[in-house]
Motif scaffolding. Structure first.
Motif, PDB file in Angstrom:
ATOM      1  N   TYR A   1       8.032  -6.133   4.586  1.00  0.00           N
ATOM      2  CA  TYR A   1       7.179  -6.303   3.415  1.00  0.00           C
ATOM      3  C   TYR A   1       8.020  -6.067   2.163  1.00  0.00           C
ATOM      4  O   TYR A   1       8.341  -4.941   1.810  1.00  0.00           O
ATOM      5  CB  TYR A   1       5.987  -5.347   3.475  1.00  0.00           C
ATOM      6  N   SER A   2       8.378  -7.138   1.490  1.00  0.00           N
ATOM      7  CA  SER A   2       9.335  -7.051   0.385  1.00  0.00           C
ATOM      8  C   SER A   2       8.800  -6.260  -0.808  1.00  0.00           C
ATOM      9  O   SER A   2       9.563  -5.577  -1.493  1.00  0.00           O
ATOM     10  CB  SER A   2       9.732  -8.460  -0.066  1.00  0.00           C
ATOM     11  N   GLU A   3       7.503  -6.352  -1.070  1.00  0.00           N
ATOM     12  CA  GLU A   3       6.944  -5.664  -2.235  1.00  0.00           C
ATOM     13  C   GLU A   3       7.155  -4.160  -2.153  1.00  0.00           C
ATOM     14  O   GLU A   3       7.571  -3.518  -3.119  1.00  0.00           O
ATOM     15  CB  GLU A   3       5.458  -5.983  -2.369  1.00  0.00           C
ATOM     16  N   ALA A   4       6.887  -3.578  -0.987  1.00  0.00           N
ATOM     17  CA  ALA A   4       7.081  -2.134  -0.831  1.00  0.00           C
ATOM     18  C   ALA A   4       8.560  -1.777  -0.930  1.00  0.00           C
ATOM     19  O   ALA A   4       8.923  -0.730  -1.487  1.00  0.00           O
ATOM     20  CB  ALA A   4       6.512  -1.674   0.511  1.00  0.00           C
ATOM     21  N   THR A   5       9.424  -2.637  -0.384  1.00  0.00           N
ATOM     22  CA  THR A   5      10.868  -2.404  -0.467  1.00  0.00           C
ATOM     23  C   THR A   5      11.327  -2.358  -1.919  1.00  0.00           C
ATOM     24  O   THR A   5      12.070  -1.455  -2.328  1.00  0.00           O
ATOM     25  CB  THR A   5      11.625  -3.518   0.287  1.00  0.00           C
TER      26      THR A   5
END
Length: 254
Positions: free
Chosen positions: A177-181
């Motif tokens: 999940y790129s947003e959390a990263t």
């Protein structure tokens, strides 16, 4: 919009056409729902489209018409809540969000939208509690979204340790999940925890397909650590993989 104020929400106000079935004796077809209900859903769709366009006057007209046609539809109350939140009427926004939840208490999408509203209006503990309830809802398929929103809420309130925990929880729930990263990496950067920030972006990029937001975060981490080789590596990857993206255009900015 900065990473710390980016919310992930999804108000799905779908137009559900009524099914019409014919009868064997040629009598009048039966409708699965009334024309009034169909019209109400159509006006929700129109109102939501106008809301997304920023045309608040027309959005209000369509949504209020839908409300008269079917006041028991939780989607119209959610849309009105979003409208009044955008136009600065907190009292009416809260009223409609609560009515939507009263009509659909187990709907995680509506609860997620209300939680965003609560956080934006300084009701952090209420908002985070609701986000966590959404994340734990067995009928909600994307707990990482609710956890990331909880982290953003806490981050805006300067409760950074708690925000970090929520972003990390979102990554555990869905490692790609790129947003959390991005949220976690940029939070580490803000705290001058460059090693930790680099570990977050490297873990993602070593395991998953490149994502423009993560690549841009990796560029900024490399800049902060004065690692010119890594900065050029990630910048080149961003230009090659996503040449026309907003992230590539942002490379010139620090």
């Amino acid at each position: 919009m900065s990473n710390s104020t980016r919310w992930i929400a999804g108000l799905a106000c779908c137009l559900l056409a009524g099914c019409i079935t014919s009868t064997k004796d040629g009598s009048k077809p039966l409708k699965s729902e009334s024309q009034e209900d169909q019209a109400a859903k159509y006006n929700i769709q129109l109102g939501t489209a106008y809301l997304q366009q920023g045309n608040y006057a027309l959005a209000k007209e369509k949504l209020e018409r839908s409300l008269k046609q079917n006041p028991k539809d939780p989607n119209v109350h959610t849309s009105l809540g979003l409208l009044y939140d955008r136009t600065g009427d907190a009292k009416l926004a809260d009223k409609h969000f609560r009515e939507a939840l009263h009509l659909a208490p187990d709907n995680p999408g509506i609860s997620n939208n209300y939680a965003i509203y609560l956080c934006k209006n300084g009701r952090v503990d209420e908002g985070v509690t609701r986000f966590l309830a959404v994340a734990n809802n067995k009928f909600y398929n994307t707990p990482e979204v609710a956890l990331t929103n909880a982290g953003a809420c806490l981050r805006n309130a300067k409760r950074l340790d708690e925000a970090q925990q929520k972003f990390a929880g979102a990554i555990r729930a869905r490692p790609n999940y790129s947003e959390a990263t991005v949220q976690l990496a940029t939070l580490h950067l803000e705290q001058n925890k460059i090693v930790e920030a680099r570990q977050v972006v490297d873990t993602y990029l070593n395991a998953f397909k490149p994502d423009p937001d993560v690549l841009l975060a990796a560029v900024r981490v490399a800049r902060a650590s004065q690692d010119r080789m890594s900065e050029e590596k990630y910048s080149r990857a961003l230009r090659l993989e996503f040449p026309d993206s907003a992230q590539t255009r942002a490379l010139k900015r620090p």
